[in-house]
Design a protein around this motif. Structure first.
Motif, PDB file in Angstrom:
ATOM      1  N   GLY A 184       0.844  -1.185   0.000  1.00  0.00           N
ATOM      2  CA  GLY A 184       0.000   0.000   0.000  1.00  0.00           C
ATOM      3  C   GLY A 184       0.876   1.229   0.000  1.00  0.00           C
ATOM      4  N   ILE A 185       0.553   2.211  -0.840  1.00  0.00           N
ATOM      5  CA  ILE A 185       1.411   3.375  -1.035  1.00  0.00           C
ATOM      6  C   ILE A 185       0.664   4.641  -0.631  1.00  0.00           C
ATOM      7  N   ASP A 186       1.298   5.423   0.231  1.00  0.00           N
ATOM      8  CA  ASP A 186       0.774   6.743   0.605  1.00  0.00           C
ATOM      9  C   ASP A 186       1.759   7.796   0.116  1.00  0.00           C
ATOM     10  N   VAL A 187       1.362   8.562  -0.887  1.00  0.00           N
ATOM     11  CA  VAL A 187       2.240   9.597  -1.429  1.00  0.00           C
ATOM     12  C   VAL A 187       2.169  10.836  -0.552  1.00  0.00           C
ATOM     13  N   GLY A 188       3.217  11.623  -0.587  1.00  0.00           N
ATOM     14  CA  GLY A 188       3.270  12.825   0.236  1.00  0.00           C
ATOM     15  C   GLY A 188       4.291  13.809  -0.277  1.00  0.00           C
ATOM     16  N   LEU A 189       4.500  14.874   0.489  1.00  0.00           N
ATOM     17  CA  LEU A 189       5.456  15.914   0.114  1.00  0.00           C
ATOM     18  C   LEU A 189       6.773  15.773   0.880  1.00  0.00           C
ATOM     19  N   ASN A 190       6.710  15.356   2.137  1.00  0.00           N
ATOM     20  CA  ASN A 190       7.959  15.121   2.882  1.00  0.00           C
ATOM     21  C   ASN A 190       8.743  13.983   2.246  1.00  0.00           C
ATOM     22  N   HIS A 191       8.047  12.901   1.901  1.00  0.00           N
ATOM     23  CA  HIS A 191       8.622  11.780   1.175  1.00  0.00           C
ATOM     24  C   HIS A 191       7.752  11.541  -0.057  1.00  0.00           C
ATOM     25  N   PHE A 192       8.366  11.028  -1.105  1.00  0.00           N
ATOM     26  CA  PHE A 192       7.581  10.780  -2.315  1.00  0.00           C
ATOM     27  C   PHE A 192       6.479   9.775  -2.018  1.00  0.00           C
ATOM     28  N   TYR A 193       6.838   8.696  -1.352  1.00  0.00           N
ATOM     29  CA  TYR A 193       5.810   7.785  -0.845  1.00  0.00           C
ATOM     30  C   TYR A 193       6.382   6.978   0.321  1.00  0.00           C
ATOM     31  N   LYS A 194       5.470   6.446   1.127  1.00  0.00           N
ATOM     32  CA  LYS A 194       5.824   5.514   2.199  1.00  0.00           C
ATOM     33  C   LYS A 194       4.853   4.344   2.103  1.00  0.00           C
ATOM     34  N   ASP A 195       5.377   3.111   2.230  1.00  0.00           N
ATOM     35  CA  ASP A 195       4.510   1.940   2.096  1.00  0.00           C
ATOM     36  C   ASP A 195       4.075   1.421   3.449  1.00  0.00           C
ATOM     37  N   ASN A 196       3.322   0.338   3.421  1.00  0.00           N
ATOM     38  CA  ASN A 196       2.736  -0.220   4.643  1.00  0.00           C
ATOM     39  C   ASN A 196       3.766  -0.872   5.551  1.00  0.00           C
ATOM     40  N   GLU A 197       4.973  -1.119   5.066  1.00  0.00           N
ATOM     41  CA  GLU A 197       6.025  -1.704   5.894  1.00  0.00           C
ATOM     42  C   GLU A 197       6.989  -0.647   6.435  1.00  0.00           C
ATOM     43  N   GLY A 198       6.706   0.609   6.168  1.00  0.00           N
ATOM     44  CA  GLY A 198       7.552   1.692   6.663  1.00  0.00           C
ATOM     45  C   GLY A 198       8.659   2.096   5.723  1.00  0.00           C
ATOM     46  N   ASN A 199       8.799   1.413   4.588  1.00  0.00           N
ATOM     47  CA  ASN A 199       9.815   1.803   3.617  1.00  0.00           C
ATOM     48  C   ASN A 199       9.391   3.096   2.922  1.00  0.00           C
ATOM     49  N   GLN A 200      10.343   3.962   2.664  1.00  0.00           N
ATOM     50  CA  GLN A 200      10.020   5.244   2.066  1.00  0.00           C
ATOM     51  C   GLN A 200      10.994   5.588   0.945  1.00  0.00           C
ATOM     52  N   VAL A 201      10.512   6.418   0.019  1.00  0.00           N
ATOM     53  CA  VAL A 201      11.317   6.922  -1.091  1.00  0.00           C
ATOM     54  C   VAL A 201      11.353   8.435  -0.978  1.00  0.00           C
ATOM     55  N   GLU A 202      12.526   9.001  -1.028  1.00  0.00           N
ATOM     56  CA  GLU A 202      12.668  10.442  -0.869  1.00  0.00           C
ATOM     57  C   GLU A 202      12.108  11.183  -2.084  1.00  0.00           C
ATOM     58  N   ASN A 203      11.598  12.362  -1.824  1.00  0.00           N
ATOM     59  CA  ASN A 203      11.060  13.205  -2.890  1.00  0.00           C
ATOM     60  C   ASN A 203      12.225  13.880  -3.621  1.00  0.00           C
ATOM     61  N   PRO A 204      12.384  13.675  -4.927  1.00  0.00           N
ATOM     62  CA  PRO A 204      13.558  14.236  -5.620  1.00  0.00           C
ATOM     63  C   PRO A 204      13.531  15.753  -5.740  1.00  0.00           C
ATOM     64  N   ARG A 205      12.337  16.365  -5.822  1.00  0.00           N
ATOM     65  CA  ARG A 205      12.184  17.831  -5.906  1.00  0.00           C
ATOM     66  C   ARG A 205      13.050  18.424  -7.020  1.00  0.00           C
ATOM     67  N   TYR A 206      12.824  17.976  -8.254  1.00  0.00           N
ATOM     68  CA  TYR A 206      13.639  18.434  -9.377  1.00  0.00           C
ATOM     69  C   TYR A 206      13.430  19.917  -9.667  1.00  0.00           C
ATOM     70  N   LEU A 207      12.186  20.396  -9.557  1.00  0.00           N
ATOM     71  CA  LEU A 207      11.935  21.815  -9.825  1.00  0.00           C
ATOM     72  C   LEU A 207      12.594  22.697  -8.777  1.00  0.00           C
ATOM     73  N   ARG A 208      12.519  22.297  -7.514  1.00  0.00           N
ATOM     74  CA  ARG A 208      13.138  23.095  -6.452  1.00  0.00           C
ATOM     75  C   ARG A 208      14.650  23.183  -6.636  1.00  0.00           C
ATOM     76  N   LYS A 209      15.252  22.088  -7.077  1.00  0.00           N
ATOM     77  CA  LYS A 209      16.703  22.089  -7.267  1.00  0.00           C
ATOM     78  C   LYS A 209      17.128  22.954  -8.452  1.00  0.00           C
ATOM     79  N   SER A 210      16.255  23.076  -9.441  1.00  0.00           N
ATOM     80  CA  SER A 210      16.579  23.869 -10.633  1.00  0.00           C
ATOM     81  C   SER A 210      15.971  25.261 -10.594  1.00  0.00           C
ATOM     82  N   GLU A 211      15.352  25.629  -9.485  1.00  0.00           N
ATOM     83  CA  GLU A 211      14.606  26.888  -9.420  1.00  0.00           C
ATOM     84  C   GLU A 211      15.509  28.108  -9.597  1.00  0.00           C
ATOM     85  N   LYS A 212      16.680  28.077  -8.988  1.00  0.00           N
ATOM     86  CA  LYS A 212      17.582  29.223  -9.121  1.00  0.00           C
ATOM     87  C   LYS A 212      18.019  29.429 -10.568  1.00  0.00           C
TER      88      LYS A 212
END
Length: 397
Positions: A184-212
């Protein structure tokens, strides 16, 4: 349908010819839309016939291949059908009434108007637009497919040049052994998603990194004189930067969705209404940068490719309900830990992911939701879900 894309190696004369073909496609599309507005009882076939009338009336329209003109009319027919489907489904908000096109970026040919070389590294456009022979730059091998399987050929303009797309009539089905895993996947802004076992994928934030860099390029555009060649060059550099960000998002979404579907037999995710969520002016940029819709659409695609089960779950109360007992524990967005009187203490997103998985299994008919009667296979008591494994092995999903 499989789409292969190649970079087009062209000269200045061919660029002008392609631009003329793209403008002609836009002209035909807008003319067909006006024809439908004046005669709304017509059928899609009538739009195809109207393209022949336009070819006789306008000399430049006759230069474009007849099937390419019909493809432009089909775009209008598709937009009309989508509008009426949205009206019948009573989708809230705007229904998508067809609009006149102002900045078309592609021209599409069907089964004629083009010819591939024997080595499949060159394509020649044979209509009167004088595009001629174009070199294809890419790693795909078109020898695996017969010419009759190529149903459409598109020329697409992007910030970094022109691309040739081949739409091939071929099914992409890959059989994998069941893994016995559900997620089960819960998407978010702090992390891209976190699953039902507690594993998480970091949000890459490509626009924020290229904003300057984007702000710097936008400032350079604003300083150039309107209509000057320097302004056009600055706009091109800005477009390339935005294109790079969009390609990074797509690459991340495709690879992540493929990994999730390959390693699981059942995937449940939130069916978020992103269009409504971006109305929040404080979070709109971050939500768009996360590109949740792109990720979920690729989840659905790979579910068909690998023969897995992917279910979209309504997001209501997934964060508020307890995944252990089903009790509602109200909490604001600032509260990141779920604490229930039954003794369940979890990260907020992990609790939501467990609820999403349970709801998804219930929607698919594999499980009863926590707190309901007949909850013998409640979430966390039998992680393999024998009924799910049985159905997957029989291919009845």
């Amino acid at each position: 349908m499989i789409v292969y894309e190649f970079k087009a190696v062209i000269n200045k004369q061919q660029t002008m010819a392609i631009e003329e073909a793209i403008r002609t496609t836009q002209f035909i599309r807008n003319k067909c839309l006006r024809f439908w507005m004046d005669n709304q009882k017509i059928k899609p076939y009538d739009l195809n016939k109207y393209t022949a009338v336009l070819a006789k009336e306008f000399e430049f329209a006759d230069k474009l291949n007849s099937m390419a003109r019909q493809a432009a009319a089909e775009r209008v027919a598709f937009a009309i059908k989508r509008f009426f489907d949205n009206c019948k489904a009573k989708i809230p908000g705007k229904k998508g009434y067809p609009q006149f096109q102002k900045n078309n970026r592609s021209v599409e040919y069907k089964t004629c108007g083009w010819k591939l070389s024997q080595d499949r590294k060159y394509i020649t456009f044979t209509d009167k637009c004088s595009i001629g022979k174009v070199k294809l730059k890419g790693t795909y091998d078109l020898h695996f497919y017969q010419l009759k399987q190529i149903k459409r050929v598109r020329i697409v303009r992007r910030a970094d040049g022109y691309y040739i797309q081949f739409c091939i009539d071929a099914e992409r089905n890959l059989d994998l052994q069941p893994t016995g895993k559900t997620i089960g996947i819960d998407v978010g802004l702090n992390h891209f998603y976190k699953d039902n076992e507690g594993n998480q994928v970091e949000n890459p934030r490509y626009l924020r990194k290229s904003e300057k860099a984007i702000i710097r390029l936008q400032r350079r555009v604003s300083k150039k004189q309107k209509g000057s060649s320097n302004r056009k060059k600055a706009i091109k550099r800005l477009r390339k930067k935005h294109l790079k960000v969009s390609l990074q998002r797509k690459d991340h979404a495709v690879k992540l969705a493929r990994c999730v579907v390959r390693n699981s037999d059942f995937v449940a995710y939130e069916d978020l209404k992103v269009r409504n969520m971006v109305r929040n002016s404080k979070l709109a940029k971050s939500i768009n940068d996360a590109s949740w819709s792109l990720f979920t659409s690729w989840l659905s695609y790979f579910s068909r490719v690998f023969g897995k089960v992917v279910v979209a779950v309504p997001p209501q109360y997934t964060s508020q309900n307890c995944s252990n007992c089903g009790e509602t524990v109200k909490k604001s967005l600032s509260v990141r830990t779920h604490i229930c009187k039954c003794g369940c203490v979890l990260d907020r997103d992990e609790n939501a992911a467990r609820n999403i998985l349970a709801k998804g299994l219930k929607l698919a008919g594999y499980l009863t939701y926590p707190g309901e009667q007949g909850n013998d296979n409640a979430l966390g008591e039998n992680p393999l879900y024998l009924t799910l494994e049985t159905r997957l092995s029989k291919g009845t999903h």
